[in-house]
Design a protein around this motif. Structure first.
Motif, PDB file in Angstrom:
ATOM      1  N   LYS A 104      21.070  -4.069 -23.572  1.00  0.00           N
ATOM      2  CA  LYS A 104      21.308  -4.656 -24.884  1.00  0.00           C
ATOM      3  C   LYS A 104      20.137  -5.565 -25.224  1.00  0.00           C
ATOM      4  O   LYS A 104      19.770  -6.442 -24.442  1.00  0.00           O
ATOM      5  CB  LYS A 104      22.620  -5.443 -24.893  1.00  0.00           C
ATOM      6  CG  LYS A 104      22.994  -5.984 -26.273  1.00  0.00           C
ATOM      7  CD  LYS A 104      24.272  -6.801 -26.211  1.00  0.00           C
ATOM      8  CE  LYS A 104      25.446  -5.937 -25.822  1.00  0.00           C
ATOM      9  NZ  LYS A 104      26.717  -6.702 -25.874  1.00  0.00           N
ATOM     10  N   VAL A 105      19.559  -5.333 -26.395  1.00  0.00           N
ATOM     11  CA  VAL A 105      18.381  -6.074 -26.807  1.00  0.00           C
ATOM     12  C   VAL A 105      18.385  -6.172 -28.327  1.00  0.00           C
ATOM     13  O   VAL A 105      19.036  -5.363 -29.013  1.00  0.00           O
ATOM     14  CB  VAL A 105      17.098  -5.366 -26.290  1.00  0.00           C
ATOM     15  CG1 VAL A 105      16.982  -3.983 -26.882  1.00  0.00           C
ATOM     16  CG2 VAL A 105      15.857  -6.192 -26.564  1.00  0.00           C
ATOM     17  N   ASN A 106      17.682  -7.150 -28.871  1.00  0.00           N
ATOM     18  CA  ASN A 106      17.579  -7.304 -30.325  1.00  0.00           C
ATOM     19  C   ASN A 106      16.393  -6.517 -30.856  1.00  0.00           C
ATOM     20  O   ASN A 106      15.318  -6.513 -30.250  1.00  0.00           O
ATOM     21  CB  ASN A 106      17.421  -8.780 -30.697  1.00  0.00           C
ATOM     22  CG  ASN A 106      18.672  -9.587 -30.392  1.00  0.00           C
ATOM     23  OD1 ASN A 106      19.768  -9.046 -30.319  1.00  0.00           O
ATOM     24  ND2 ASN A 106      18.505 -10.875 -30.196  1.00  0.00           N
ATOM     25  N   ASP A 107      16.591  -5.857 -31.991  1.00  0.00           N
ATOM     26  CA  ASP A 107      15.477  -5.151 -32.607  1.00  0.00           C
ATOM     27  C   ASP A 107      14.611  -6.127 -33.401  1.00  0.00           C
ATOM     28  O   ASP A 107      14.802  -7.356 -33.317  1.00  0.00           O
ATOM     29  CB  ASP A 107      15.980  -3.997 -33.478  1.00  0.00           C
ATOM     30  CG  ASP A 107      16.730  -4.477 -34.716  1.00  0.00           C
ATOM     31  OD1 ASP A 107      16.950  -5.702 -34.838  1.00  0.00           O
ATOM     32  OD2 ASP A 107      17.088  -3.642 -35.558  1.00  0.00           O
ATOM     33  N   GLY A 110      16.465  -8.610 -35.453  1.00  0.00           N
ATOM     34  CA  GLY A 110      17.434  -9.449 -34.760  1.00  0.00           C
ATOM     35  C   GLY A 110      18.784  -8.810 -34.553  1.00  0.00           C
ATOM     36  O   GLY A 110      19.709  -9.473 -34.041  1.00  0.00           O
ATOM     37  N   ASN A 111      18.961  -7.549 -34.927  1.00  0.00           N
ATOM     38  CA  ASN A 111      20.241  -6.875 -34.729  1.00  0.00           C
ATOM     39  C   ASN A 111      20.385  -6.450 -33.273  1.00  0.00           C
ATOM     40  O   ASN A 111      19.471  -5.831 -32.715  1.00  0.00           O
ATOM     41  CB  ASN A 111      20.344  -5.643 -35.632  1.00  0.00           C
ATOM     42  CG  ASN A 111      20.299  -5.991 -37.095  1.00  0.00           C
ATOM     43  OD1 ASN A 111      20.902  -6.978 -37.519  1.00  0.00           O
ATOM     44  ND2 ASN A 111      19.577  -5.193 -37.876  1.00  0.00           N
ATOM     45  N   PRO A 112      21.518  -6.742 -32.626  1.00  0.00           N
ATOM     46  CA  PRO A 112      21.706  -6.310 -31.239  1.00  0.00           C
ATOM     47  C   PRO A 112      21.940  -4.803 -31.159  1.00  0.00           C
ATOM     48  O   PRO A 112      22.787  -4.261 -31.877  1.00  0.00           O
ATOM     49  CB  PRO A 112      22.954  -7.085 -30.787  1.00  0.00           C
ATOM     50  CG  PRO A 112      23.682  -7.407 -32.044  1.00  0.00           C
ATOM     51  CD  PRO A 112      22.650  -7.558 -33.123  1.00  0.00           C
ATOM     52  N   ILE A 113      21.181  -4.139 -30.326  1.00  0.00           N
ATOM     53  CA  ILE A 113      21.309  -2.693 -30.161  1.00  0.00           C
ATOM     54  C   ILE A 113      21.375  -2.349 -28.680  1.00  0.00           C
ATOM     55  O   ILE A 113      21.019  -3.155 -27.819  1.00  0.00           O
ATOM     56  CB  ILE A 113      20.122  -1.944 -30.807  1.00  0.00           C
ATOM     57  CG1 ILE A 113      18.802  -2.341 -30.130  1.00  0.00           C
ATOM     58  CG2 ILE A 113      20.065  -2.188 -32.301  1.00  0.00           C
ATOM     59  CD1 ILE A 113      17.603  -1.540 -30.605  1.00  0.00           C
ATOM     60  N   GLU A 114      21.856  -1.156 -28.390  1.00  0.00           N
ATOM     61  CA  GLU A 114      21.867  -0.613 -27.030  1.00  0.00           C
ATOM     62  C   GLU A 114      20.826   0.499 -26.967  1.00  0.00           C
ATOM     63  O   GLU A 114      20.804   1.382 -27.830  1.00  0.00           O
ATOM     64  CB  GLU A 114      23.250  -0.063 -26.678  1.00  0.00           C
ATOM     65  CG  GLU A 114      24.327  -1.126 -26.585  1.00  0.00           C
ATOM     66  CD  GLU A 114      25.689  -0.545 -26.279  1.00  0.00           C
ATOM     67  OE1 GLU A 114      25.816   0.708 -26.286  1.00  0.00           O
ATOM     68  OE2 GLU A 114      26.632  -1.311 -26.019  1.00  0.00           O
ATOM     69  N   ILE A 115      19.990   0.448 -25.943  1.00  0.00           N
ATOM     70  CA  ILE A 115      18.892   1.411 -25.848  1.00  0.00           C
ATOM     71  C   ILE A 115      18.650   1.766 -24.382  1.00  0.00           C
ATOM     72  O   ILE A 115      18.878   0.937 -23.488  1.00  0.00           O
ATOM     73  CB  ILE A 115      17.600   0.839 -26.490  1.00  0.00           C
ATOM     74  CG1 ILE A 115      16.513   1.893 -26.587  1.00  0.00           C
ATOM     75  CG2 ILE A 115      17.125  -0.391 -25.754  1.00  0.00           C
ATOM     76  CD1 ILE A 115      15.312   1.454 -27.400  1.00  0.00           C
ATOM     77  N   ALA A 116      18.254   2.983 -24.139  1.00  0.00           N
ATOM     78  CA  ALA A 116      17.912   3.449 -22.797  1.00  0.00           C
ATOM     79  C   ALA A 116      16.845   4.530 -22.922  1.00  0.00           C
ATOM     80  O   ALA A 116      16.700   5.154 -23.981  1.00  0.00           O
ATOM     81  CB  ALA A 116      19.145   3.990 -22.064  1.00  0.00           C
ATOM     82  N   ALA A 117      16.112   4.748 -21.846  1.00  0.00           N
ATOM     83  CA  ALA A 117      15.014   5.722 -21.873  1.00  0.00           C
ATOM     84  C   ALA A 117      15.006   6.544 -20.586  1.00  0.00           C
ATOM     85  O   ALA A 117      15.489   6.099 -19.538  1.00  0.00           O
ATOM     86  CB  ALA A 117      13.667   5.022 -22.047  1.00  0.00           C
ATOM     87  N   ALA A 206      24.908  -2.339 -31.019  1.00  0.00           N
ATOM     88  CA  ALA A 206      25.791  -2.946 -30.037  1.00  0.00           C
ATOM     89  C   ALA A 206      27.225  -2.931 -30.559  1.00  0.00           C
ATOM     90  O   ALA A 206      27.481  -2.877 -31.763  1.00  0.00           O
ATOM     91  CB  ALA A 206      25.346  -4.377 -29.729  1.00  0.00           C
ATOM     92  N   GLN A 207      28.169  -2.993 -29.627  1.00  0.00           N
ATOM     93  CA  GLN A 207      29.572  -2.823 -29.978  1.00  0.00           C
ATOM     94  C   GLN A 207      30.060  -3.861 -30.983  1.00  0.00           C
ATOM     95  O   GLN A 207      30.869  -3.565 -31.861  1.00  0.00           O
ATOM     96  CB  GLN A 207      30.431  -2.893 -28.707  1.00  0.00           C
ATOM     97  CG  GLN A 207      31.892  -2.540 -28.930  1.00  0.00           C
ATOM     98  CD  GLN A 207      32.658  -2.484 -27.637  1.00  0.00           C
ATOM     99  OE1 GLN A 207      32.113  -2.752 -26.573  1.00  0.00           O
ATOM    100  NE2 GLN A 207      33.922  -2.123 -27.709  1.00  0.00           N
ATOM    101  N   GLU A 208      29.562  -5.098 -30.889  1.00  0.00           N
ATOM    102  CA  GLU A 208      30.069  -6.161 -31.755  1.00  0.00           C
ATOM    103  C   GLU A 208      29.684  -5.980 -33.224  1.00  0.00           C
ATOM    104  O   GLU A 208      30.314  -6.559 -34.107  1.00  0.00           O
ATOM    105  CB  GLU A 208      29.585  -7.528 -31.267  1.00  0.00           C
ATOM    106  CG  GLU A 208      28.083  -7.669 -31.171  1.00  0.00           C
ATOM    107  CD  GLU A 208      27.560  -7.374 -29.778  1.00  0.00           C
ATOM    108  OE1 GLU A 208      26.500  -7.900 -29.408  1.00  0.00           O
ATOM    109  OE2 GLU A 208      28.235  -6.602 -29.066  1.00  0.00           O
ATOM    110  N   ILE A 209      28.649  -5.202 -33.524  1.00  0.00           N
ATOM    111  CA  ILE A 209      28.258  -4.996 -34.928  1.00  0.00           C
ATOM    112  C   ILE A 209      28.328  -3.522 -35.317  1.00  0.00           C
ATOM    113  O   ILE A 209      27.965  -3.176 -36.434  1.00  0.00           O
ATOM    114  CB  ILE A 209      26.844  -5.529 -35.198  1.00  0.00           C
ATOM    115  CG1 ILE A 209      25.791  -4.702 -34.438  1.00  0.00           C
ATOM    116  CG2 ILE A 209      26.727  -7.001 -34.862  1.00  0.00           C
ATOM    117  CD1 ILE A 209      24.382  -4.969 -34.897  1.00  0.00           C
ATOM    118  N   ALA A 210      28.787  -2.675 -34.431  1.00  0.00           N
ATOM    119  CA  ALA A 210      28.785  -1.239 -34.714  1.00  0.00           C
ATOM    120  C   ALA A 210      29.675  -0.910 -35.908  1.00  0.00           C
ATOM    121  O   ALA A 210      29.300  -0.114 -36.781  1.00  0.00           O
ATOM    122  CB  ALA A 210      29.238  -0.468 -33.478  1.00  0.00           C
TER     123      ALA A 210
END
Length: 285
Positions: A104-107, A110-117, A206-210
């Motif tokens: 979980k990181v901010n773009d 500043g929006n929290p997002i979930e990302i993986a690579a 992220a789940q809180e703003i999805a």
């Protein structure tokens, strides 16, 4: 930095023949009760000849060190004999996959997002991988996560809030992957690691703003659809008035034209079926 030195040791088959010959000689010594000579031959065989035999498989390397000093790397596959006092560390040269964890990181906004690579990598410089970093596997994992975090911080998730953004995490997949691959190559080059491919495998709010972002996307889609409907309705009303005027079907004053435009727009732009009302009088009653 440590420079890789590739060496090709002598074949191990001749040493294997020597080992078997010394082994047979030691057995013969024991059989003839010449225990001292047989014991010396056996010790030489077990501690100086046998430990030097190595088998190197395809896409595998052996990094050799002698009393703390780097001797060289064996990359040729086969059966060899090396100095038995050297320390031999096996290093795989095969391509490996790193399926990063969702973080979980901010773009950029500043929006929290979930990302993986997902990162495909392999070792190119064995000396650097063994001696430049403490643990190259852990190094790859940590640096990959750091690169993904940095990438997420410099780009917005989408261009809903930043319409001037030319590259977004959601729509700029090829460009984002190229930038991620370049940054990882720079970070992992210290460990002698080559990045073959790097791509974003998971991306979501992220789940809180999805739920809020989903409502925003739905509202944007509704507005776009309404805009298209209104543009089409205005064109149809314009065409209707022009056809009525061109064929002299009926002459309408400005008030009647306004009423007709209003009624047509209600019918064409409404999201429910309209019940028509038939006027049996005049236009002015």
């Amino acid at each position: 930095m440590y420079q890789e030195k590739i060496i090709t040791p002598p074949s191990g088959y001749l040493t294997l023949v020597l080992f078997l010959a010394l082994l047979g000689g030691s057995f013969y010594g024991f059989a003839t009760e010449n225990f001292v000579a047989a014991g010396i031959v056996m010790l030489i065989n077990l501690f100086l000849v046998l430990p030097g035999l190595i088998i190197n498989n395809p896409n595998e390397a052996k990094v050799l060190t002698l009393f703390g000093k780097y001797v060289g790397t064996v990359k040729t596959d086969g059966f060899f004999w090396v100095n038995p006092l050297t320390t031999k560390k096996k290093v795989s040269l095969k391509a490996r996959n790193l399926n990063g964890h969702q973080i979980k990181v901010n773009d950029k906004l500043g929006n929290p997002i979930e990302i993986a690579a997902v990162v495909v990598w392999q070792i190119k410089e064995t000396a650097m991988a063994m001696f430049a970093v403490e643990d190259y596997l852990q190094y790859v994992t940590i640096q990959s996560e750091a690169a993904v975090r940095h990438l997420a911080n410099i780009f917005p998730y989408d261009n809903f809030e930043d319409e001037e953004a030319t590259i977004t995490l959601k729509d700029g997949a090829e460009k984002v992957s190229s930038l991620l691959e370049g940054e990882l190559s720079e970070r992992l080059s210290r460990a002698g690691i080559e990045v073959i491919e790097a791509r974003i495998s998971h991306l979501a709010y992220a789940q809180e703003i999805a739920s809020a972002m989903l409502q925003r996307q739905q509202a944007t889609a509704v507005i776009a659809a309404r805009k298209l409907i209104v543009e089409g309705a205005v064109g149809m009303v314009e065409m209707a008035l022009e056809r009525l005027s061109a064929k002299n079907i009926v002459e309408l004053d400005e008030e009647r034209k306004a009423a007709m435009v209003s009624n047509l727009l209600v019918v064409l732009c409404g999201d429910r079926n309209v019940q028509p009302v038939v006027n049996t009088g005049t236009l002015y009653s």
